[in-house]
Design an enzyme around this catalytic site. Structure first.
Site, PDB file in Angstrom:
ATOM      1  N   PHE A  18      98.044   7.760   7.143  1.00  0.00           N
ATOM      2  CA  PHE A  18      97.926   9.220   7.262  1.00  0.00           C
ATOM      3  C   PHE A  18      98.901   9.733   8.322  1.00  0.00           C
ATOM      4  CE2 PHE A  18      96.028  12.940   9.350  1.00  0.00           C
ATOM      5  CZ  PHE A  18      96.036  13.811   8.270  1.00  0.00           C
ATOM      6  N   MET A  19      98.942   9.055   9.450  1.00  0.00           N
ATOM      7  CA  MET A  19      99.912   9.394  10.485  1.00  0.00           C
ATOM      8  C   MET A  19     101.121   8.499  10.223  1.00  0.00           C
ATOM      9  SD  MET A  19      98.219  11.562  12.561  1.00  0.00           S
ATOM     10  CE  MET A  19      99.261  11.517  14.007  1.00  0.00           C
ATOM     11  N   SER A  30     107.069  13.960   3.385  1.00  0.00           N
ATOM     12  CA  SER A  30     105.752  13.664   3.936  1.00  0.00           C
ATOM     13  C   SER A  30     104.665  13.815   2.878  1.00  0.00           C
ATOM     14  CB  SER A  30     105.478  14.600   5.116  1.00  0.00           C
ATOM     15  OG  SER A  30     104.201  14.342   5.636  1.00  0.00           O
ATOM     16  N   ARG A  57     107.033  23.907   8.423  1.00  0.00           N
ATOM     17  CA  ARG A  57     107.910  22.751   8.597  1.00  0.00           C
ATOM     18  C   ARG A  57     108.994  22.801   7.532  1.00  0.00           C
ATOM     19  NH1 ARG A  57     105.829  16.437   8.318  1.00  0.00           N
ATOM     20  NH2 ARG A  57     107.592  15.511   9.430  1.00  0.00           N
ATOM     21  N   LYS A 110     100.234   8.571  20.394  1.00  0.00           N
ATOM     22  CA  LYS A 110      98.855   8.599  20.879  1.00  0.00           C
ATOM     23  C   LYS A 110      97.886   9.007  19.752  1.00  0.00           C
ATOM     24  CE  LYS A 110      96.757   7.818  24.817  1.00  0.00           C
ATOM     25  NZ  LYS A 110      96.857   8.288  26.156  1.00  0.00           N
ATOM     26  N   LYS A 161     101.074  19.081   5.113  1.00  0.00           N
ATOM     27  CA  LYS A 161     102.051  18.185   5.733  1.00  0.00           C
ATOM     28  C   LYS A 161     103.035  18.900   6.653  1.00  0.00           C
ATOM     29  CE  LYS A 161     101.093  14.842   4.903  1.00  0.00           C
ATOM     30  NZ  LYS A 161      99.856  14.382   5.597  1.00  0.00           N
ATOM     31  N   HIS A 208      90.190  32.339  22.216  1.00  0.00           N
ATOM     32  CA  HIS A 208      90.777  33.630  22.555  1.00  0.00           C
ATOM     33  C   HIS A 208      92.278  33.642  22.354  1.00  0.00           C
ATOM     34  CE1 HIS A 208      86.885  34.818  23.870  1.00  0.00           C
ATOM     35  NE2 HIS A 208      86.808  33.706  24.581  1.00  0.00           N
TER      36      HIS A 208
END
Ligand SMILES: *[C@@H]1O[C@H](CO)[C@@H](O)[C@H](O)[C@H]1NC(C)=O
Length: 267
Positions: free
Chosen positions: A227-228, A117, A109, A203, A39, A100
């Protein structure tokens, strides 16, 4: 076609059975590992990295759901998928994403937002134990009685490791701030602009390759909590009571003593 999703018991089974092999994992020279405490921006970082690697090509980033584009190293899912590009490809956990960039990207976080969360994630996750009440969860998180163990040890360990290894140490709060500053500005770099747009929370929440909408309800019940969920800094203020905040801060001071690692709890 949607990728086959193994039953959780099956996942557990193969992970346990192959633990030796998982522990012996050695990265190839051009492998990149994305590491986080749960999270803390894992999905977000995965999508940003993939967008960079694909040069901002949205369609290429839609080739498969995100958790199959960058599989979790600790979950040994030998999943057979038809992903629309290759007829049939075996996604093997050991063929990790390569690029790379620095060897390892670690995203941290702040503990308060992470706790909130994680609480909501655990409410809807059907494969983790019930989180109990918020009050119970608050205590359990502070005592490290959550999946992946104490947050405190995780972030401190990686913070220390960054001095010895090639690790890009990122903060969720910085990523949030930078992405908000970049949004809407007239960047010359069209690709960068696109990446910023595509990896915004709004988005990504509507992107079926990211929002776990293909994950069955028996694994994640998003009718309980998506979830979001929010993807913001400072949501902890809507959950912590004044007393909890005080208790947390005192405990935090002790657990984080001696480290130079500091977090922003709001931006
Ligand atoms: C995921 O994205 C799809 C497509 O935009 C949308 O219909 C669905 O509601 C989203 N699911 C969640 C759980 O947000």
């Amino acid at each position: 076609p949607l990728p086959y999703w193994p039953e959780f018991s099956e996942v557990l089974f193969t992970t346990v059975n192959n633990w030796d092999q998982i522990q012996k994992f050695k990265a190839k020279d051009d492998d990149l590992l994305i590491c986080t405490y749960p999270k803390s921006g894992t999905t977000w970082t995965q999508e940003i990295v993939d967008m960079i690697e694909q040069n901002g090509d949205v369609e290429k980033c839609q080739r498969s759901v995100i958790h199959l584009r960058h599989p979790f190293i600790e979950c040994d899912w030998h999943i057979i998928v038809t992903d629309g590009y290759d007829n049939l490809c075996k996604i093997n956990i050991f063929s990790i994403y390569y690029t790379h960039f620095p060897k390892i990207i670690y995203v941290a976080r702040n503990a308060k937002d992470c706790m909130v969360s994680y609480y909501h994630f655990q409410r809807m996750s059907q494969t983790l134990p019930e989180p109990g009440t918020w009050e119970e969860y608050f205590e359990n998180f502070m005592n490290g009685k959550v999946s992946c163990g104490p947050w405190y040890d995780h972030v401190k360990g990686w913070w220390k490791a960054k001095d010895k290894h090639q690790i890009l140490f990122l903060f969720y709060e910085d990523m949030k701030e930078v992405s908000e500053e970049l949004r809407g500005t007239n960047l010359d770099e069209m690709i960068l602009d696109k990446i910023v747009q595509e990896t915004s929370f709004e988005k990504m929440k509507e992107n079926p390759m990211i929002n776990r909408s293909t994950v069955p309800k028996t694994i994640m019940d998003q009718s309980i909590s998506p979830f979001m969920r929010k993807g913001i800094v400072g949501d902890w203020k809507n959950h912590f009571t004044v007393a909890q905040n005080e208790k947390f801060n005192n405990d935090y001071k002790k657990k984080m003593e001696g480290t130079s690692l500091t977090f922003r709890m709001e931006i």
